[in-house]
Design a protein around this motif. Structure first.
Motif, short mmCIF file in Angstrom:
data_model
loop_
_atom_site.label_atom_id
_atom_site.label_comp_id
_atom_site.label_asym_id
_atom_site.label_seq_id
_atom_site.Cartn_x
_atom_site.Cartn_y
_atom_site.Cartn_z
N TRP A 25 5.81 -22.22 -0.46
CA TRP A 25 5.44 -21.66 -1.76
C TRP A 25 4.00 -21.15 -1.65
CZ3 TRP A 25 8.44 -22.74 -6.51
CH2 TRP A 25 7.98 -21.97 -7.59
N ASP A 218 7.48 -18.62 -12.81
CA ASP A 218 8.28 -18.82 -11.59
C ASP A 218 8.58 -20.28 -11.34
OD1 ASP A 218 8.02 -16.12 -11.29
OD2 ASP A 218 6.54 -16.21 -9.69
N ARG A 221 11.43 -21.42 -13.57
CA ARG A 221 12.72 -20.79 -13.24
C ARG A 221 13.28 -21.35 -11.93
NH1 ARG A 221 11.18 -15.89 -13.39
NH2 ARG A 221 11.13 -15.39 -11.16
N HIS A 222 12.43 -21.47 -10.91
CA HIS A 222 12.91 -21.94 -9.61
C HIS A 222 13.23 -23.43 -9.62
CE1 HIS A 222 12.39 -18.19 -7.51
NE2 HIS A 222 11.15 -18.09 -7.92
#
Length: 379
Positions: A25, A218, A221-222
């Motif tokens: 990440w 993000d 959502r991830h």
């Protein structure tokens, strides 16, 4: 060569960046969130939002406050041009005011004279890490119902005495404070910035504006076990910080107290070495301020050629910089005569120089710089 500045980056920062890369990440993610929380705790702010630079922080700050065409924002001309540019990004008008001769910071008395019915905000710069008089400026802003934004680009680790208590710059006295993590600053992420505020509604706007107005980050959502569809609630920007930068920033935050202590010691040593040079004006620190000494700025006697002194030092492998620029003298802002007298701003740009200052600077380096400056002034 003695450079003007040198960031202190070591194995801890390299390992932190490596861990972020290997985590998979690398964009805005968990390291950014942790950096934000740690920075907010350090400065005593309820909210902190990381972005790609202090320029983007200032732009987001003004957009979140609703600054738009027809508005005026009071700014010091004596600041890096980004301060004024961010006002223009919002189609508003920067109104330049002068600085205090001693501190190089925006003069509250000149600000008071510049306020009109079109004034929506004041941007107060803590120039070179020296805190400006935010108490007076906040009083002015409250009296006129306008916003105070602190351009604290250089001021991470600086302190202000408020009601007999020492408080860090970044605990906003106005609406928002904005920081830079450029390599010239006391701590760095390479590039990067931070906004701090006490207003949760503003913090929510920052987070939308830095990521195209996207309603679902993000990380959410991830990490969700359900399919999520995001909305785009406003026209935003790509002003995100990466997790690699934030990982470095977290290690830099750990160093901040020792870096500030070292810089304060170096500044005190410069004062000892340079204090008896006739006509040289040394920096002034008010008794209610504790600078992080992002820069050490000396004012040359009027008769001395600034460029000539700088060149003589450079010929001896000592880098310097001229006094802080005046934005009203640059092409984007030079179309008309300034509305207000800016003589101290111009005087500082034309007669001041910044000396090398960074944690790795040695006492021998400082003695060499002081001797070269003394000889340069006597040339």
């Amino acid at each position: 060569m003695i450079p003007i500045a040198l960031p202190l980056l070591a194995e801890d920062e390299a390992e932190a960046a490596r861990a972020a890369v290997l985590s998979g990440w690398v964009s805005q993610g968990p390291q950014v969130a942790a950096f934000e929380q740690e920075f907010a705790t350090l400065v005593g702010a309820p909210h902190a939002c990381a972005v790609s630079s202090c320029t983007s922080a200032l732009h987001i700050a003004l957009k979140a406050l609703g600054i738009r065409a027809g508005d005026e924002v009071i700014v010091p001309s004596h600041s890096f041009i980004a301060t004024a540019n961010c006002v223009r990004y919002c189609d508003a008008t920067p109104v330049f005011v002068d600085i205090e001769a001693e501190t190089y910071n925006i003069d509250p008395a000149r600000v008071a004279e510049a306020i009109t019915p079109r004034t929506r905000a004041i941007i107060a710069v803590h120039q070179m890490g020296m805190p400006c008089d935010v108490t007076a400026l906040a009083t002015l802003a409250d009296r006129h119902g306008i916003f105070l934004v602190e351009d604290a680009a250089c001021a991470a680790g600086s302190m202000i005495r408020i009601d007999q208590n020492w408080e860090p710059v970044g605990r906003p006295r106005g609406a928002i404070a904005c920081f830079s993590f450029h390599p010239r600053k006391v701590i760095t992420t390479g590039e990067g910035g931070m906004l701090t505020t006490a207003d949760p509604a503003l913090d929510r706007k920052f987070r939308l504006l830095r990521q195209h107005g996207m309603s679902v980050p993000d990380t959410v959502r991830h990490g969700s076990r359900q399919v999520l569809f995001e909305d785009y609630l406003m026209v935003g920007f790509n002003y995100r910080m990466t997790d690699i930068q934030a990982a470095i920033g977290r290690k830099q935050l750990e160093r901040l107290p020792e870096l500030v202590a070292r810089r304060r010691a170096l500044a005190a040593r410069y004062t000892e070495l340079l204090g008896n040079i006739e006509g040289l004006v040394l920096p002034f620190e008010p008794d209610w301020a504790r600078s992080n000494w992002q820069s050490y700025c000396v004012l040359l006697p009027d008769r001395i050629d600034q460029r000539g002194v700088m060149q003589r030092l450079l010929d001896q492998d000592i880098a310097t910089r001229r006094g802080i620029m005046c934005s009203h003298r640059e092409a984007p802002y030079a179309n008309g005569a300034p509305r207000h007298d800016l003589r101290w701003s111009e005087h500082a740009q034309d007669h001041a120089i910044l000396l090398p200052l960074y944690a790795q600077l040695t006492e021998k380096d400082q003695e060499r710089i002081a001797a070269a400056l003394r000889a340069g002034l006597e040339f």
